[in-house]
Design a protein around this motif. Structure first.
Motif, mmCIF file in Angstrom:
data_model
loop_
_atom_site.group_PDB
_atom_site.id
_atom_site.type_symbol
_atom_site.label_atom_id
_atom_site.label_comp_id
_atom_site.label_asym_id
_atom_site.label_seq_id
_atom_site.Cartn_x
_atom_site.Cartn_y
_atom_site.Cartn_z
ATOM 1 N N VAL A 48 -9.553 -4.558 1.726
ATOM 2 C CA VAL A 48 -8.548 -4.771 0.681
ATOM 3 C C VAL A 48 -7.753 -3.511 0.385
ATOM 4 N N VAL A 49 -8.462 -2.389 0.194
ATOM 5 C CA VAL A 49 -7.759 -1.177 -0.230
ATOM 6 C C VAL A 49 -6.755 -0.704 0.835
ATOM 7 N N PRO A 50 -7.158 -0.616 2.089
ATOM 8 C CA PRO A 50 -6.161 -0.224 3.101
ATOM 9 C C PRO A 50 -4.985 -1.194 3.173
ATOM 10 N N ALA A 51 -5.247 -2.483 2.931
ATOM 11 C CA ALA A 51 -4.152 -3.454 2.988
ATOM 12 C C ALA A 51 -3.110 -3.139 1.918
ATOM 13 N N ILE A 52 -3.588 -2.789 0.730
ATOM 14 C CA ILE A 52 -2.650 -2.457 -0.353
ATOM 15 C C ILE A 52 -1.935 -1.151 -0.051
ATOM 16 N N VAL A 53 -2.684 -0.165 0.461
ATOM 17 C CA VAL A 53 -2.079 1.128 0.788
ATOM 18 C C VAL A 53 -0.973 0.942 1.833
ATOM 19 N N GLU A 54 -1.213 0.015 2.739
ATOM 20 C CA GLU A 54 -0.226 -0.238 3.782
ATOM 21 C C GLU A 54 1.020 -0.928 3.229
ATOM 22 N N ALA A 55 0.796 -1.809 2.257
ATOM 23 C CA ALA A 55 1.921 -2.575 1.715
ATOM 24 C C ALA A 55 2.753 -1.754 0.733
ATOM 25 N N THR A 56 2.144 -0.716 0.152
ATOM 26 C CA THR A 56 2.834 0.026 -0.908
ATOM 27 C C THR A 56 4.185 0.621 -0.490
ATOM 28 N N PRO A 57 4.255 1.345 0.654
ATOM 29 C CA PRO A 57 5.561 1.948 0.990
ATOM 30 C C PRO A 57 6.670 0.915 1.158
ATOM 31 N N VAL A 58 6.323 -0.282 1.619
ATOM 32 C CA VAL A 58 7.342 -1.329 1.777
ATOM 33 C C VAL A 58 7.939 -1.668 0.416
ATOM 34 N N LEU B 48 7.696 0.051 -2.406
ATOM 35 C CA LEU B 48 8.363 1.192 -3.029
ATOM 36 C C LEU B 48 9.763 1.380 -2.459
ATOM 37 N N SER B 49 9.914 1.274 -1.126
ATOM 38 C CA SER B 49 11.236 1.427 -0.512
ATOM 39 C C SER B 49 12.202 0.395 -1.063
ATOM 40 N N LEU B 50 11.723 -0.845 -1.124
ATOM 41 C CA LEU B 50 12.588 -1.925 -1.605
ATOM 42 C C LEU B 50 13.022 -1.681 -3.053
ATOM 43 N N VAL B 51 12.029 -1.392 -3.914
ATOM 44 C CA VAL B 51 12.332 -1.323 -5.344
ATOM 45 C C VAL B 51 13.129 -0.060 -5.688
ATOM 46 N N LEU C 59 10.194 -1.189 -17.901
ATOM 47 C CA LEU C 59 9.426 -2.424 -17.777
ATOM 48 C C LEU C 59 9.710 -3.114 -16.444
ATOM 49 N N ASP C 60 10.999 -3.255 -16.113
ATOM 50 C CA ASP C 60 11.369 -3.962 -14.891
ATOM 51 C C ASP C 60 10.887 -3.231 -13.653
ATOM 52 N N PHE C 61 11.082 -1.919 -13.657
ATOM 53 C CA PHE C 61 10.700 -1.149 -12.485
ATOM 54 C C PHE C 61 9.200 -1.249 -12.239
ATOM 55 N N GLY C 62 8.426 -1.056 -13.302
ATOM 56 C CA GLY C 62 6.981 -1.142 -13.166
ATOM 57 C C GLY C 62 6.547 -2.507 -12.658
ATOM 58 N N ALA C 63 7.126 -3.537 -13.242
ATOM 59 C CA ALA C 63 6.735 -4.893 -12.855
ATOM 60 C C ALA C 63 7.117 -5.180 -11.404
ATOM 61 N N LEU C 64 8.282 -4.680 -10.966
ATOM 62 C CA LEU C 64 8.708 -4.932 -9.588
ATOM 63 C C LEU C 64 7.825 -4.204 -8.593
ATOM 64 N N VAL C 65 7.538 -2.934 -8.857
ATOM 65 C CA VAL C 65 6.675 -2.191 -7.938
ATOM 66 C C VAL C 65 5.292 -2.829 -7.919
ATOM 67 N N GLY C 66 4.877 -3.352 -9.070
ATOM 68 C CA GLY C 66 3.568 -3.968 -9.147
ATOM 69 C C GLY C 66 3.507 -5.357 -8.527
ATOM 70 N N GLY C 67 4.513 -5.785 -7.798
ATOM 71 C CA GLY C 67 4.432 -7.061 -7.099
ATOM 72 C C GLY C 67 5.479 -8.061 -7.536
ATOM 73 N N GLY C 68 6.270 -7.713 -8.549
ATOM 74 C CA GLY C 68 7.258 -8.653 -9.063
ATOM 75 C C GLY C 68 8.410 -8.930 -8.114
ATOM 76 N N ALA C 69 8.526 -8.105 -7.053
ATOM 77 C CA ALA C 69 9.632 -8.313 -6.112
ATOM 78 C C ALA C 69 9.248 -9.315 -5.038
ATOM 79 N N LEU C 70 8.212 -10.130 -5.319
ATOM 80 C CA LEU C 70 7.636 -10.930 -4.242
ATOM 81 C C LEU C 70 8.624 -11.906 -3.619
#
Lengths: 338, 323
Positions: B89-99, B101-104, B253-264
């Motif tokens: 799980v942890v590596p999967a999240i670490v891998e997804a994070t830069p994607v 972050l780049s988007l948001v 608020l928006d930025f935090g929520a988007l980085v936290g998965g809200g940009a799904l």
């Protein structure tokens, strides 16, 4: 005779409201001479502030309609372009507003705000403007100008802020200073200091001052001439001594009678003018003061004439002969309140 | 200033702890349900259940279970998904994070710049035609759903018009790591950025205009006019700074929520395997360990973004600085 510094003729201001245009000021005329202090008195809502704001072009043009003429040094301010007004505002006519607590931009330091005004109107370098700002702060009696210049408005007391506002108003040596109830929001001791300051400034710089107030005490202390406004009109105008010793208009009687006497027995209660000024859209026809007037006559339903004398006038039916009788009658009725 | 920052940091740690406890309790201590069964997934073999129970310390007290879970998440990082067999799980999240972050980040740049431009322009011309047009346009932007806009963008740039001059540069859907190919990264993200940012540009422009117009009622604006300043100076130097407070609040608020998965939705539409996509997939398969980890990850960014907002307040308004 030289022409006055400011000559206002037939100034009318109306605001757009739900019921169409509501007149706030009707055919107001007055003048300010070089080096004199003119006090404009009247209750809240009598249009004192609006009259001067309209002259400076500070009313919102989308809701306010301004007509008439306001000649400042021969130029009509009401016809001036925004650019011309910007050159006059702050440079030749400065404004000291009513509430020093909210008059300064909270996010900039005191020094920054004064320097901004100096640099807008003069070609001074930043350094020279900063030096001038410190000098001004010293002139208005601030003890440590250098420290205050680096502070933000919220870090200063009300009296200090009013001094800052005054220093800023003076920064370009304006020939006319408009002070809109500069002491209303302040403690009594600070009020006296601020008035002292204004008097000294007039002496040292020779500027004319228009002082808007509702405090007859301030008027007695400061004014050369007095303009009494009621319901958007000048109801009486004259030299200060003349107004205080022989007021013509019943409204002015009321204003003067509501000052507590300094000597003699303490009155049980102070006189107050009954009722309150009418809303601008509910002003009665004829004399506007009639519903509250103790000396009202049947003919007051018609528009009152302007009684004129040497250097003074009043908007009332009472003429020279009727005035003393009417006033003593009004006094008696005041002593026996209904 | 420094004490305020340290205070904020301590508060952040505390809030994070609180969130982790709450999330843990929701998943592990809901009455009447067996966390082991949920972690192991549907129709799990009894051996798997036993293994899960042992592995997560479910036969021990709640605080121990919490400690075990946190250890798996943050110390050893060996939380394993049972539904998605063997997925760490942890590596999967670490891998997804830069994607994500780049988007948001890219979209945030666009929407801050666009929101500022629209808000300032509309306020400067308030009541006039430009103002009305801008407000109608931004309302339209707010009203367009992201998934629809994304699909339309794809339809145009990937199918119909892909071979025309306009869209021939658009690469195939998916993410290109910045380190591998910066230009490819930029090309792959440009349309997603605009898609995600459009609604925010409209919203932020409207909010900024409203708060500038409100500030214009203040006395100090009249003072600024009476000083003889130009309208543009009054707007930019006197009105704008105070008007930015609601803007910054919303941004945090928006930025935090988007980085936290809200940009799904943007991530799903454009095939970007970010945190939002990961959460989306794990929700579909009820993959408890992944959900747990991604919720904690999201809360981390929301909390950090709010702390940054507080710091921005300090810079915007000296009155907050002094008390």
């Amino acid at each position: 005779m030289t022409s006055p510094l400011l000559q206002v003729r037939d100034l009318s201001v109306s605001f757009a409201s739900r019921k169409g245009q509501t007149a706030i000021i009707e055919t107001l005329s007055f003048h300010v001479d070089e080096g004199e202090t003119l006090c404009i008195v009247g209750e809240s809502g009598s249009g004192k502030t609006v009259a001067l704001m309209s002259m400076l072009g500070l009313l919102d043009p989308r809701s306010a309609r301004v007509e008439g003429e306001a000649l400042f040094k021969g130029r009509n301010m009401l016809q001036a372009s925004e650019r011309e007004l910007q050159r006059i505002r702050g440079r030749e006519i400065a404004l000291i507003s009513q509430d020093p607590m909210t008059a300064l931009t909270p996010v900039h330091t005191i020094g920054w705000q004064i320097v901004e005004q100096i640099r807008t109107h003069t070609g001074l370098s930043r350094r020279a403007a900063e030096a001038r700002a410190l000098e001004l702060l010293g002139e208005v009696g601030i003890a440590r100008p250098r420290m205050v210049a680096e502070q933000y408005p919220h870090q200063l007391s009300g009296g200090m802020r009013q001094r800052v506002v005054i220093a800023m108003a003076l920064s370009c040596n304006p020939s006319l200073l408009i002070a809109d109830e500069p002491t209303t929001a302040l403690d009594v001791t600070v009020q006296a200091q601020v008035l002292d300051l204004l008097r000294r400034l007039r002496r040292d710089f020779g500027s004319s001052i228009v002082l808007i107030t509702h405090d007859m005490g301030v008027v007695a202390e400061m004014a050369d001439r007095v303009l009494v406004m009621y319901g958007g009109r000048v109801v009486e105008e004259g030299q200060t001594e003349a107004i205080f010793s022989d007021p013509w208009h019943p409204y002015t009687w009321g204003l003067l009678d509501s000052i507590p006497p300094l000597d003699g027995p303490r009155p049980e209660r102070l006189f107050s003018i009954p009722g309150s000024p009418p809303q601008p859209d509910r002003r009665p026809a004829g004399c506007i003061f009639r519903p509250r007037c103790r000396a009202a006559l049947p003919e007051c339903n018609l528009a009152p004439p302007r009684q004129r004398g040497a250097d003074r006038n009043a908007l009332c039916f009472l003429d020279e002969g009727e005035r003393p009788v009417a006033r003593s009658a009004a006094r008696r009725s005041e002593e026996q309140p209904a | 200033m420094l004490t305020i920052l340290l205070q904020r940091l301590a508060q952040m740690a505390f809030v994070m702890f609180g969130i982790s406890v709450m999330v843990f309790l929701i998943f592990f201590a809901t009455p009447g349900s067996d966390p082991a069964a949920r972690i192991a997934g549907k129709n799990a073999a009894p051996e798997t259940l036993a293994a899960v129970r042992h592995d997560f310390g479910l036969d021990q007290s709640l605080p121990v279970q919490y400690a075990v879970m946190m250890k798996k998440l943050f110390v050893t990082g060996d939380l394993v998904s049972f539904v998605n067999r063997g997925l760490k799980v942890v590596p999967a999240i670490v891998e997804a994070t830069p994607v994500t972050l780049s988007l948001v980040f890219g979209a945030a740049l666009l929407w801050v710049a666009g929101g500022l431009a629209i808000g300032i322009a509309a306020a400067a011309f308030r009541g006039r035609l430009i103002d009305r047009l801008l407000m109608i346009l931004s309302l339209t932007g707010v009203a367009i759903p992201v998934f629809w806009l994304g699909e339309m963008t794809n339809l145009l740039s990937q199918n119909r018009l892909h071979d025309t001059l306009f869209f021939s540069w658009v690469p195939a859907l998916g993410y290109v790591p910045f380190a591998e190919d910066p230009l490819g990264w930029f090309k792959a993200l440009l349309l997603p950025w605009f898609t995600l940012a459009l609604g925010f540009i409209g919203l932020y422009g409207r909010v900024l205009r409203a708060s500038i117009v409100e500030i214009y009622q203040e006395d100090f604006i009249r003072t600024a006019r009476a000083k003889g300043l130009s309208e543009s100076r009054i707007l930019l130097r006197h009105a704008l700074r105070m008007s930015l407070v609601p803007f910054v609040t919303m941004f945090g608020l928006d930025f935090g929520a988007l980085v936290g998965g809200g940009a799904l939705m943007t991530e799903v539409v454009f095939g970007l395997n970010g945190v939002g996509k990961l959460t989306y997939d794990s929700l579909q398969s009820l993959d408890l360990p992944v959900i747990m980890a991604s919720v904690l990850y999201a809360s981390f960014f929301v909390v950090v973004a709010n702390a940054l907002v507080d710091i921005a307040y300090l810079m915007l308004d000296p009155r907050i600085r002094s008390n």
